[in-house]
Design an enzyme around this catalytic site. Sequence first.
Site, PDB file in Angstrom:
ATOM      1  N   SER A   1       7.811  -2.380   2.724  1.00  0.00           N
ATOM      2  CA  SER A   1       8.584  -3.331   3.545  1.00  0.00           C
ATOM      3  C   SER A   1       7.849  -3.606   4.859  1.00  0.00           C
ATOM      4  CB  SER A   1       9.966  -2.747   3.868  1.00  0.00           C
ATOM      5  OG  SER A   1      10.632  -2.377   2.695  1.00  0.00           O
TER       6      SER A   1
ATOM      7  N   GLN B   1      29.315  -1.694 -19.609  1.00  0.00           N
ATOM      8  CA  GLN B   1      30.685  -1.175 -19.644  1.00  0.00           C
ATOM      9  C   GLN B   1      31.510  -1.862 -20.741  1.00  0.00           C
ATOM     10  OE1 GLN B   1      31.328   1.341 -17.731  1.00  0.00           O
ATOM     11  NE2 GLN B   1      33.443   1.596 -18.353  1.00  0.00           N
TER      12      GLN B   1
ATOM     13  N   GLU C   1       0.861  -1.189   0.000  1.00  0.00           N
ATOM     14  CA  GLU C   1       0.000   0.000   0.000  1.00  0.00           C
ATOM     15  C   GLU C   1       0.898   1.239   0.000  1.00  0.00           C
ATOM     16  OE1 GLU C   1      -2.769  -0.340   3.252  1.00  0.00           O
ATOM     17  OE2 GLU C   1      -3.474  -2.292   2.557  1.00  0.00           O
ATOM     18  N   PRO C   2       0.310   2.404  -0.283  1.00  0.00           N
ATOM     19  CA  PRO C   2       1.177   3.590  -0.391  1.00  0.00           C
ATOM     20  C   PRO C   2       2.089   3.785   0.829  1.00  0.00           C
ATOM     21  CG  PRO C   2      -1.042   4.128  -1.122  1.00  0.00           C
ATOM     22  CD  PRO C   2      -1.095   2.715  -0.600  1.00  0.00           C
TER      23      PRO C   2
ATOM     24  N   GLU D   1       9.719  -8.148  -3.781  1.00  0.00           N
ATOM     25  CA  GLU D   1       9.836  -9.419  -3.032  1.00  0.00           C
ATOM     26  C   GLU D   1      10.810  -9.271  -1.867  1.00  0.00           C
ATOM     27  OE1 GLU D   1       8.194 -12.479  -3.585  1.00  0.00           O
ATOM     28  OE2 GLU D   1       6.978 -11.004  -4.628  1.00  0.00           O
TER      29      GLU D   1
ATOM     30  N   THR E   1      13.268  -5.949  -0.267  1.00  0.00           N
ATOM     31  CA  THR E   1      14.464  -5.234  -0.741  1.00  0.00           C
ATOM     32  C   THR E   1      15.726  -5.939  -0.238  1.00  0.00           C
ATOM     33  OG1 THR E   1      14.526  -3.868   1.240  1.00  0.00           O
ATOM     34  CG2 THR E   1      13.226  -3.012  -0.607  1.00  0.00           C
TER      35      THR E   1
ATOM     36  N   ALA F   1       2.751   1.358   3.114  1.00  0.00           N
ATOM     37  CA  ALA F   1       3.196   0.074   3.671  1.00  0.00           C
ATOM     38  C   ALA F   1       3.792  -0.808   2.581  1.00  0.00           C
ATOM     39  CB  ALA F   1       2.018  -0.636   4.339  1.00  0.00           C
TER      40      ALA F   1
ATOM     41  N   GLY G   1      30.806  -0.538 -24.038  1.00  0.00           N
ATOM     42  CA  GLY G   1      31.114   0.884 -24.206  1.00  0.00           C
ATOM     43  C   GLY G   1      29.871   1.645 -24.623  1.00  0.00           C
ATOM     44  N   GLY G   2      30.023   2.526 -25.603  1.00  0.00           N
ATOM     45  CA  GLY G   2      28.896   3.339 -26.081  1.00  0.00           C
ATOM     46  C   GLY G   2      27.755   2.487 -26.600  1.00  0.00           C
TER      47      GLY G   2
HETATM   48  C1  LIG Z   1       7.635  -3.382 -10.390  1.00  0.00           C
HETATM   49  C2  LIG Z   1       7.112  -3.703  -9.030  1.00  0.00           C
HETATM   50  C3  LIG Z   1       6.296  -4.816  -8.856  1.00  0.00           C
HETATM   51  C4  LIG Z   1       5.770  -5.107  -7.593  1.00  0.00           C
HETATM   52  N1  LIG Z   1       4.889  -6.153  -7.452  1.00  0.00           N
HETATM   53  C5  LIG Z   1       4.221  -6.286  -6.262  1.00  0.00           C
HETATM   54  C6  LIG Z   1       3.141  -7.231  -6.143  1.00  0.00           C
HETATM   55  O1  LIG Z   1       2.819  -7.968  -7.066  1.00  0.00           O
HETATM   56  N2  LIG Z   1       2.481  -7.269  -4.954  1.00  0.00           N
HETATM   57  C7  LIG Z   1       2.790  -6.467  -3.897  1.00  0.00           C
HETATM   58  O2  LIG Z   1       2.128  -6.555  -2.888  1.00  0.00           O
HETATM   59  N3  LIG Z   1       3.824  -5.581  -3.981  1.00  0.00           N
HETATM   60  C8  LIG Z   1       4.529  -5.461  -5.136  1.00  0.00           C
HETATM   61  N4  LIG Z   1       5.536  -4.534  -5.247  1.00  0.00           N
HETATM   62  C9  LIG Z   1       5.891  -3.724  -4.096  1.00  0.00           C
HETATM   63  C10 LIG Z   1       7.271  -4.049  -3.542  1.00  0.00           C
HETATM   64  O3  LIG Z   1       7.272  -5.295  -2.919  1.00  0.00           O
HETATM   65  C11 LIG Z   1       7.673  -2.892  -2.605  1.00  0.00           C
HETATM   66  O4  LIG Z   1       7.926  -1.765  -3.421  1.00  0.00           O
HETATM   67  C12 LIG Z   1       8.873  -3.228  -1.769  1.00  0.00           C
HETATM   68  O5  LIG Z   1       8.537  -4.194  -0.812  1.00  0.00           O
HETATM   69  C13 LIG Z   1       9.450  -2.012  -1.039  1.00  0.00           C
HETATM   70  O6  LIG Z   1       8.452  -1.291  -0.398  1.00  0.00           O
HETATM   71  P1  LIG Z   1       8.376   0.307  -0.596  1.00  0.00           P
HETATM   72  O7  LIG Z   1       8.447   0.559  -2.047  1.00  0.00           O
HETATM   73  O8  LIG Z   1       7.221   0.825   0.157  1.00  0.00           O
HETATM   74  O9  LIG Z   1       9.716   0.831   0.060  1.00  0.00           O
HETATM   75  P2  LIG Z   1       9.941   1.133   1.633  1.00  0.00           P
HETATM   76  O10 LIG Z   1       9.481  -0.008   2.449  1.00  0.00           O
HETATM   77  O11 LIG Z   1       9.404   2.477   1.936  1.00  0.00           O
HETATM   78  O12 LIG Z   1      11.534   1.171   1.678  1.00  0.00           O
HETATM   79  C14 LIG Z   1      12.288   2.330   1.277  1.00  0.00           C
HETATM   80  C15 LIG Z   1      13.744   2.037   1.590  1.00  0.00           C
HETATM   81  O13 LIG Z   1      13.907   1.834   3.007  1.00  0.00           O
HETATM   82  C16 LIG Z   1      14.490   0.574   3.248  1.00  0.00           C
HETATM   83  N5  LIG Z   1      13.931  -0.003   4.483  1.00  0.00           N
HETATM   84  C17 LIG Z   1      12.614  -0.094   4.846  1.00  0.00           C
HETATM   85  N6  LIG Z   1      12.500  -0.717   6.032  1.00  0.00           N
HETATM   86  C18 LIG Z   1      13.749  -1.048   6.419  1.00  0.00           C
HETATM   87  C19 LIG Z   1      14.292  -1.716   7.558  1.00  0.00           C
HETATM   88  N7  LIG Z   1      13.510  -2.203   8.525  1.00  0.00           N
HETATM   89  N8  LIG Z   1      15.626  -1.874   7.624  1.00  0.00           N
HETATM   90  C20 LIG Z   1      16.432  -1.386   6.638  1.00  0.00           C
HETATM   91  N9  LIG Z   1      15.985  -0.755   5.545  1.00  0.00           N
HETATM   92  C21 LIG Z   1      14.667  -0.583   5.443  1.00  0.00           C
HETATM   93  C22 LIG Z   1      14.147  -0.265   2.048  1.00  0.00           C
HETATM   94  O14 LIG Z   1      15.041  -1.354   1.892  1.00  0.00           O
HETATM   95  C23 LIG Z   1      14.256   0.753   0.923  1.00  0.00           C
HETATM   96  O15 LIG Z   1      15.595   0.905   0.548  1.00  0.00           O
HETATM   97  C24 LIG Z   1       6.104  -4.271  -6.491  1.00  0.00           C
HETATM   98  C25 LIG Z   1       6.948  -3.172  -6.677  1.00  0.00           C
HETATM   99  C26 LIG Z   1       7.429  -2.856  -7.914  1.00  0.00           C
HETATM  100  C27 LIG Z   1       8.281  -1.634  -8.089  1.00  0.00           C
END
Ligand SMILES: Cc1cc2nc3c(=O)[nH]c(=O)nc-3n(C[C@H](O)[C@H](O)[C@H](O)COP(=O)(O)OP(=O)(O)OC[C@H]3O[C@@H](n4cnc5c(N)ncnc54)[C@H](O)[C@@H]3O)c2cc1C
Length: 396
Positions: free
Chosen positions: A133, A353, A128-129, A380, A382, A131, A356-357
């Site tokens: 990680s 790399q 979600e926006p 899946e 980060t 939520a 190159g170009g």
């Molecule tokens: C192309 C694409 C496909 C996707 N497909 C799906 C899908 O099918 N279903 C679904 O539900 N989601 C999906 N996602 C969502 C994806 O799983 C999330 O974007 C991802 O889990 C990261 O969440 P966030 O973008 O809110 O980043 P955030 O959670 O806000 O993280 C921002 C940064 O903070 C870091 N961070 C956050 N918490 C911690 C912590 N506790 N310790 C250290 N570092 C931390 C993260 O590693 C990251 O670098 C998709 C995303 C993309 C871009």
Amino acid sequence: MDFSLSEEHIELQKWAHEFAEKEIRPVAADYDASEEYPWPVLAKAAQAGLYSLDLYLQAQADPTGLTLPIVMEEVFWGCAGIGLCIFGTGLPLSALAAAGTQEQLMRWGPAMFGTPEQPKVAAFCVTEPQAGSDVRALRTRAVRDGDHWVLNGTKVFITNGGVADTYVVVATVDPELGHRGQASFIVTRDDGGITPGKKEHKLGIRASDTSEVILNDCRIPLDRVLGGMERLEDKLERARRGESTGRSSAALRTFEITRPSVAIQAVGIARAALEFATDYAKERKAFGVPIAQHQSIANHLADMATEIEASRLLVYRAAWLAASGQPFPKAEGSMSKLKASETAVAVTEKAVQILGGYGYIRDFPVEKWYRDAKIYTIFEGTSEIQRKVIAQALTA
Ligand SMILES: Cc1cc2nc3c(=O)[nH]c(=O)nc-3n(C[C@H](O)[C@H](O)[C@H](O)COP(=O)(O)OP(=O)(O)OC[C@H]3O[C@@H](n4cnc5c(N)ncnc54)[C@H](O)[C@@H]3O)c2cc1C
């Protein structure tokens, strides 16, 4: 210990490779440019049995766990965006298999795939926006209303979100219980109240659909909660009493099992880049000799190949741990995802790399692989989250 692939696995590898070479590679750049969903490729994959529930059932019955990694590496060698269209339904299917009853699996598993004549796809809606990680922060609510659940909320970044017929939606039933108050629900387009929102335009994997999914008073029957009502009520009751529900260790295990499948996708991209860069380095001359003879380019190729082999071995081991029902004491599934995703980013960058170009322009596929690879350190879980999980396993 035997590292050789069986005859069956070699056949499977050939089959998937031929499909990738013939049906995916030739159209990969076009779908990357148009950002359209590759329905015609999916239809061919469905007719060939590559996009089918049967493949997952066959994989489930393989005691080595290697069926899916072998097939997926070849498909993603073809194109990661198209690969995600062919294997994206695997994600909601895993959620269904992990949390659903046998009856739910039999009913909704086939529905997710449709038929070879009319393939359908499914989506797994967690993020979600506010939520990503932190899945404890989910705000989508599921409220019981007589014989129905009513779901409201907005999901973002959902793979297949704009094109799916079946959705597995994670929502909060009891907000006071945090993540222990969440449950997963099966929702279909026909239910109404579920609509795709904005389609995202991405750095890479552009053939794959990534969209918002909006739930607006979406009413579904009570039996759509995965695991059934009785199990949900029992779980919530135990959570309210402060007892362990076993949910978090089950969820962690599910991630350890699914992450190697994502990791091997990154291996496929990295291998594509290595093969292309190697051929290029043997042909391209600078200072009178092929660039492969310059030590720094040779070192790049050696490092790329070594990292890819190491990543694949981590995937194979994690897949074998999963298939043989063993524990993951060091989060070996997460290790495979961490290593393979960072390898894919590093290897595709080195491939750019080496060219190159020519690595930087769209006439060659290397810049696309570089763009495609990056998502693997983000979705899946980060890389930071993988490291957190591994460190927690080590220090538990
Ligand atoms: C192309 C694409 C496909 C996707 N497909 C799906 C899908 O099918 N279903 C679904 O539900 N989601 C999906 N996602 C969502 C994806 O799983 C999330 O974007 C991802 O889990 C990261 O969440 P966030 O973008 O809110 O980043 P955030 O959670 O806000 O993280 C921002 C940064 O903070 C870091 N961070 C956050 N918490 C911690 C912590 N506790 N310790 C250290 N570092 C931390 C993260 O590693 C990251 O670098 C998709 C995303 C993309 C871009």
